[in-house]
Design a protein around this motif. Structure first.
Motif, PDB file in Angstrom:
ATOM      1  N   HIS A  38     -27.960   8.537 -93.651  1.00 32.21           N
ATOM      2  CA  HIS A  38     -29.627   8.440 -93.774  1.00 32.21           C
ATOM      3  C   HIS A  38     -30.113   9.470 -94.749  1.00 32.21           C
ATOM      4  N   ALA A  43     -28.218   4.786 -95.530  1.00 29.79           N
ATOM      5  CA  ALA A  43     -28.441   4.265 -94.030  1.00 29.79           C
ATOM      6  C   ALA A  43     -28.332   2.799 -94.150  1.00 29.79           C
ATOM      7  N   HIS A 443     -33.210  11.841 -97.503  1.00 36.75           N
ATOM      8  CA  HIS A 443     -34.030  11.398 -96.203  1.00 36.75           C
ATOM      9  C   HIS A 443     -34.006  12.636 -95.163  1.00 36.75           C
TER      10      HIS A 443
END
Length: 465
Positions: A38, A43, A443
């Motif tokens: 992620h 992801a 992220h």
């Protein structure tokens, strides 16, 4: 293995038809691999690998809980509407937002909390705030850009979004808060929400908990000041006063902890996701001259025809920003601000021929439909025309940047107004270019350019000509 997953694992689940998959390591599950993917903007690939191996319904263990991942339009419809599936966040998110946050509430309590802020977030409530929002955006951008030929766009958009939330939703005056300090506290807290919740010195989670405590102290002081004003007969039209005044069927109000948890949650939901979308739009406009010029022409035309002469946008102008909004929608399809989210089985239920035991997490993933070539042709291609009114053909529960159904994000219209207003003031007054070509996304947990999107800026003269 049974000791780590609660009771006699084999006896508990022998009679259930669980989806295929892998629960991973004891306690940790597959959390580390998922969070690493992620953070590295991979992801979607992590999910696709498991879909290829196990199918669109599979089991895993994430964030400390056994989890079933459901992919596809029917899965989204099930998770956003079925009474057996309720609100739930992983333990780390709950500790950061607080146990009384609206994502953890169900039934009557959820309705009461939601009712306390929905009036301001609906279109009728937003209309009157558009000129004020326009003024704040204009002054903030000028303050951030004045005398500079380059800036980092990420912290600027975060500060802007947070200031709008504080001013318009919470009624917080500029002198009541430290903008830079609050941005940092929220950044630390948000980063901690999607991590392995290990509360040791030096960990991201420990820093997040400390930041959350400081945010809570700020809101506690704010509530005290508002109570004093309300006792003196002064009642503001903002979320803070609304939460202090709301009552349930028995005439009971919300506790201070309930109010603080939901103010924190609303601030999370209303500012950081919007900042992400603004950053993605600025980046796309810097990379795609045709998109930039088409947005510019639309916004210049709106500016020339603007109601009034003070330069402040109104609701009517926002409705004319049709092409600009298709660009934003397409960017949210390709890189949604929220990759996915967790819910919980409130009772034993089934989906797709598999059992979902009570207490298990369920996880919806936006990329499962957003990047599905059977739903969106050439899904990796940037094509805003997908969202033109005459060409929309994708089924319901396939485009879900704001969730869907009765639990869809209540702030989606506020976000739309904020995003369009900001783009208008930026593109009609400045040009910008990327200083780091092909800057990757990371992220933490929301998708931001890894280096803060440094851009060169140039003021446009005679911007509406």
């Amino acid at each position: 293995m049974a000791m780590f997953f609660g009771g006699n694992f084999s006896q508990t689940f022998r009679k259930k038809k669980l989806p295929p998959g892998n629960l991973g390591l004891p306690l940790i599950g597959e959390s580390i691999g998922f969070l690493k993917a992620h953070k590295g903007d991979k992801a979607a690939a992590w999910i696709e690998q498991r879909i290829a191996k196990f199918g669109p319904v599979f089991k895993t263990s994430l964030m400390g809980s056994k989890t079933i991942v459901l992919i596809g339009p029917s899965a989204n419809r099930f998770m956003f509407n079925d009474a057996a599936i309720g609100s739930h966040q992983p333990v780390g998110v709950t500790q950061i937002l607080g146990p009384n946050n609206i994502f953890e509430l169900n039934g009557e309590r959820h309705k009461i909390v939601k009712s306390s802020f929905m009036g301001l977030l609906k279109p009728d409530g937003l209309r009157t705030h558009v000129p004020t929002m326009s003024s704040i955006i204009c002054s903030q951008i000028e303050r951030e850009f004045e005398g500079k030929d380059s800036v980092h766009a990420v912290p600027i958009m975060k500060r802007l979004a947070l200031r709008l939330t504080c001013a318009l939703l919470f009624g917080i005056a500029d002198e009541e808060w430290d903008e830079d300090a609050m941005v940092q506290e929220f950044t630390d807290a948000i980063r901690a929400a999607w991590t392995v919740p290990i509360d040791f010195p030096g960990t991201t989670f420990r820093r997040g908990l400390k930041a959350r405590a400081k945010i809570g102290e700020f809101f506690s002081g704010l509530l005290q000041r508002r109570r004093e004003k309300m006792e003196g007969g002064e009642v503001g039209e903002d979320v803070v006063c609304s939460m202090l005044g709301v009552r349930d069927g028995e005439g009971k109000g919300l506790s201070e902890s309930e109010i603080i948890d939901n103010l924190v949650t609303l601030m999370f939901a209303s500012h950081d996701t919007t900042a992400v979308v603004l950053i993605l739009t600025l980046r796309q406009m810097a990379r795609d001259e045709k998109v930039h010029d088409k947005i510019l022409q639309e916004q210049k035309k709106i500016g020339r025809e603007m109601d009034g002469s003070d330069g402040r946008l109104t609701w009517n102008e926002l409705q004319k920003m049709k092409y600009t909004w298709t660009v934003v929608q397409e960017l949210m399809r390709m890189t949604p601000p929220v990759f996915g989210n967790f819910k919980k089985a409130l009772k034993d239920t089934t989906f797709g021929g598999f059992d979902i035991p009570k207490g298990w997490q369920v996880f919806w993933v936006s990329s499962g439909t957003h990047l599905n070539e059977k739903i969106f042709q050439e899904p990796q291609k940037f094509e805003p025309s997908r969202f033109e009114a005459s060409s929309k053909s994708f089924p319901s529960y396939t485009y879900i940047p704001f969730g869907a159904g009765p639990r869809s994000c209540p702030g989606n219209e506020f976000a739309r107004v904020e995003i369009l207003s900001t783009i208008h003031h930026l593109v009609t007054k400045y040009r910008w270019s990327e200083m780091v070509p092909n800057e990757p996304l990371t992220h933490q947990p929301l998708p931001y350019p890894a280096f803060g999107l440094p851009i060169k800026i140039e003021t446009i003269k005679n911007s509406l000509q």
